[in-house]
Design a protein around this motif. Structure first.
Motif, PDB file in Angstrom:
ATOM      1  N   TYR A   1      -0.128   0.559  15.755  1.00 38.58           N
ATOM      2  CA  TYR A   1      -1.268  -0.359  15.715  1.00 38.58           C
ATOM      3  C   TYR A   1      -1.038  -1.619  16.552  1.00 38.58           C
ATOM      4  O   TYR A   1      -1.957  -2.103  17.210  1.00 38.58           O
ATOM      5  CB  TYR A   1      -1.583  -0.761  14.264  1.00 38.58           C
ATOM      6  CG  TYR A   1      -2.563   0.168  13.594  1.00 38.58           C
ATOM      7  CD1 TYR A   1      -3.928  -0.003  13.727  1.00 38.58           C
ATOM      8  CD2 TYR A   1      -2.108   1.230  12.811  1.00 38.58           C
ATOM      9  CE1 TYR A   1      -4.830   0.850  13.107  1.00 38.58           C
ATOM     10  CE2 TYR A   1      -2.996   2.089  12.181  1.00 38.58           C
ATOM     11  CZ  TYR A   1      -4.355   1.892  12.338  1.00 38.58           C
ATOM     12  OH  TYR A   1      -5.243   2.749  11.731  1.00 38.58           O
TER      13      TYR A   1
ATOM     14  N   PRO B   1      -8.584   6.546   7.606  1.00 36.92           N
ATOM     15  CA  PRO B   1      -8.538   6.264   6.156  1.00 36.92           C
ATOM     16  C   PRO B   1      -8.757   7.506   5.294  1.00 36.92           C
ATOM     17  O   PRO B   1      -8.243   7.586   4.175  1.00 36.92           O
ATOM     18  CB  PRO B   1      -9.682   5.260   5.968  1.00 36.92           C
ATOM     19  CG  PRO B   1      -9.864   4.631   7.303  1.00 36.92           C
ATOM     20  CD  PRO B   1      -9.607   5.716   8.289  1.00 36.92           C
TER      21      PRO B   1
ATOM     22  N   GLU C   1      -4.235   7.532   2.732  1.00 36.13           N
ATOM     23  CA  GLU C   1      -4.280   6.128   2.324  1.00 36.13           C
ATOM     24  C   GLU C   1      -2.912   5.470   2.423  1.00 36.13           C
ATOM     25  O   GLU C   1      -2.763   4.280   2.170  1.00 36.13           O
ATOM     26  CB  GLU C   1      -4.804   6.021   0.885  1.00 36.13           C
ATOM     27  CG  GLU C   1      -6.253   6.475   0.732  1.00 36.13           C
ATOM     28  CD  GLU C   1      -6.749   6.335  -0.700  1.00 36.13           C
ATOM     29  OE1 GLU C   1      -5.911   6.008  -1.571  1.00 36.13           O
ATOM     30  OE2 GLU C   1      -7.952   6.546  -0.937  1.00 36.13           O
ATOM     31  N   ARG C   2      -1.919   6.272   2.783  1.00 33.32           N
ATOM     32  CA  ARG C   2      -0.568   5.721   2.920  1.00 33.32           C
ATOM     33  C   ARG C   2      -0.521   4.716   4.054  1.00 33.32           C
ATOM     34  O   ARG C   2      -1.112   4.907   5.116  1.00 33.32           O
ATOM     35  CB  ARG C   2       0.435   6.842   3.203  1.00 33.32           C
ATOM     36  CG  ARG C   2       0.678   7.773   2.035  1.00 33.32           C
ATOM     37  CD  ARG C   2       1.597   8.915   2.427  1.00 33.32           C
ATOM     38  NE  ARG C   2       2.875   8.419   2.951  1.00 33.32           N
ATOM     39  CZ  ARG C   2       3.822   9.222   3.416  1.00 33.32           C
ATOM     40  NH1 ARG C   2       3.630  10.540   3.443  1.00 33.32           N
ATOM     41  NH2 ARG C   2       4.954   8.721   3.867  1.00 33.32           N
ATOM     42  N   GLN C   3       0.162   3.623   3.828  1.00 29.83           N
ATOM     43  CA  GLN C   3       0.282   2.580   4.835  1.00 29.83           C
ATOM     44  C   GLN C   3       1.403   2.927   5.810  1.00 29.83           C
ATOM     45  O   GLN C   3       2.521   3.262   5.412  1.00 29.83           O
ATOM     46  CB  GLN C   3       0.585   1.229   4.166  1.00 29.83           C
ATOM     47  CG  GLN C   3      -0.507   0.742   3.234  1.00 29.83           C
ATOM     48  CD  GLN C   3      -1.806   0.465   3.979  1.00 29.83           C
ATOM     49  OE1 GLN C   3      -1.810  -0.097   5.064  1.00 29.83           O
ATOM     50  NE2 GLN C   3      -2.915   0.869   3.372  1.00 29.83           N
ATOM     51  N   SER C   4       1.075   2.896   7.083  1.00 31.78           N
ATOM     52  CA  SER C   4       2.092   3.093   8.117  1.00 31.78           C
ATOM     53  C   SER C   4       1.589   2.451   9.392  1.00 31.78           C
ATOM     54  O   SER C   4       0.395   2.157   9.532  1.00 31.78           O
ATOM     55  CB  SER C   4       2.378   4.588   8.348  1.00 31.78           C
ATOM     56  OG  SER C   4       1.335   5.192   9.073  1.00 31.78           O
ATOM     57  N   GLY C   5       2.490   2.220  10.316  1.00 28.24           N
ATOM     58  CA  GLY C   5       2.099   1.584  11.567  1.00 28.24           C
ATOM     59  C   GLY C   5       1.601   2.549  12.615  1.00 28.24           C
ATOM     60  O   GLY C   5       1.109   2.139  13.669  1.00 28.24           O
TER      61      GLY C   5
END
Length: 222
Positions: A83, A124, A128-132
């Motif tokens: 990102y 999304p 929903e897992r947060q990662s770059g």
């Protein structure tokens, strides 16, 4: 020929035909680098239209193909895009290439639009897992180079593209089409991240062949 002579020479010297090696100082001729295979502009458009953008995976793949064609990134650079490397507002991608060299590459309007749609509506839903990572699988993990290459081939089959394909097909198309439309070779070198201009010059041969084909097809005396 030279390879055959090098195999024959030891026997010839042993047999007394020669006292010294007559080809010892001969050097192998430099081989011309292989001319990369590219796609026509119409083939590229067919490939870009192949994914089903009504699904999150299809939307992801469309965005990836658009970015790949718009920027000329290597597939490895694309799948590892994060990102903080993307600025939709500025329309730029900051690429970390071979040798950890950075370069800024414009995205273009179409790539910006599809990438934006994917980030808002596709990613999304995938996880929903947060990662770059920008491009992820349904499990939220990093998409591999091999997996994306498989998807390129699948879409090429759907689009009935019979041309030779490689993981760098859209990178080659990016370079060839830019040259066909008058891009400067030095600018293309920077966009592709080549350290040596001679590497970029390979594409001039592809572009030249394409221009010759167009001339033969459309010129009244071609």
């Amino acid at each position: 020929f030279l390879s055959a002579m090098k195999k024959l020479t030891p026997y010839a010297i042993k047999s007394g035909w020669f006292v010294t090696d007559p080809i010892a100082k001969l050097k192998r001729p430099k081989m011309s680098p292989a001319v990369p295979h590219s796609l026509t502009e119409s083939d590229v458009l067919s490939l870009l239209d192949a994914p089903d953008v009504d699904t999150p995976i299809g939307l992801r793949d469309r965005a990836m193909l658009e970015v790949l064609y718009a920027t000329g990134l290597r597939v490895t650079e694309l799948v590892r895009l994060q990102y903080d490397q993307v600025s939709l507002a500025q329309g730029l991608v900051r690429v970390v290439g071979k040798g950890d060299k950075e370069r800024l590459v414009p995205l273009g309007e179409e790539a910006i639009e599809w990438l934006s749609r994917y980030m808002k509506s596709g990613r999304p839903v995938l996880s929903e897992r947060q990662s770059g990572w920008v491009f992820i699988t349904q499990r939220g993990t990093l998409l591999t180079r091999q997996a994306f290459w498989y998807r390129i081939r699948t879409y090429a089959e759907q689009a009935q593209i019979n041309s030779h394909l490689s993981p760098h097909t859209l990178r080659h198309a990016f370079a060839t089409h830019l040259l066909n439309h008058g891009a400067d070779l030095r600018v293309l070198q920077m966009l592709l991240g080549h350290s040596d201009l001679s590497t970029t010059q390979i594409y001039t041969q592809v572009a030249k062949e394409r221009l010759q084909q167009m001339h033969a097809t459309f010129h009244p005396r071609g």
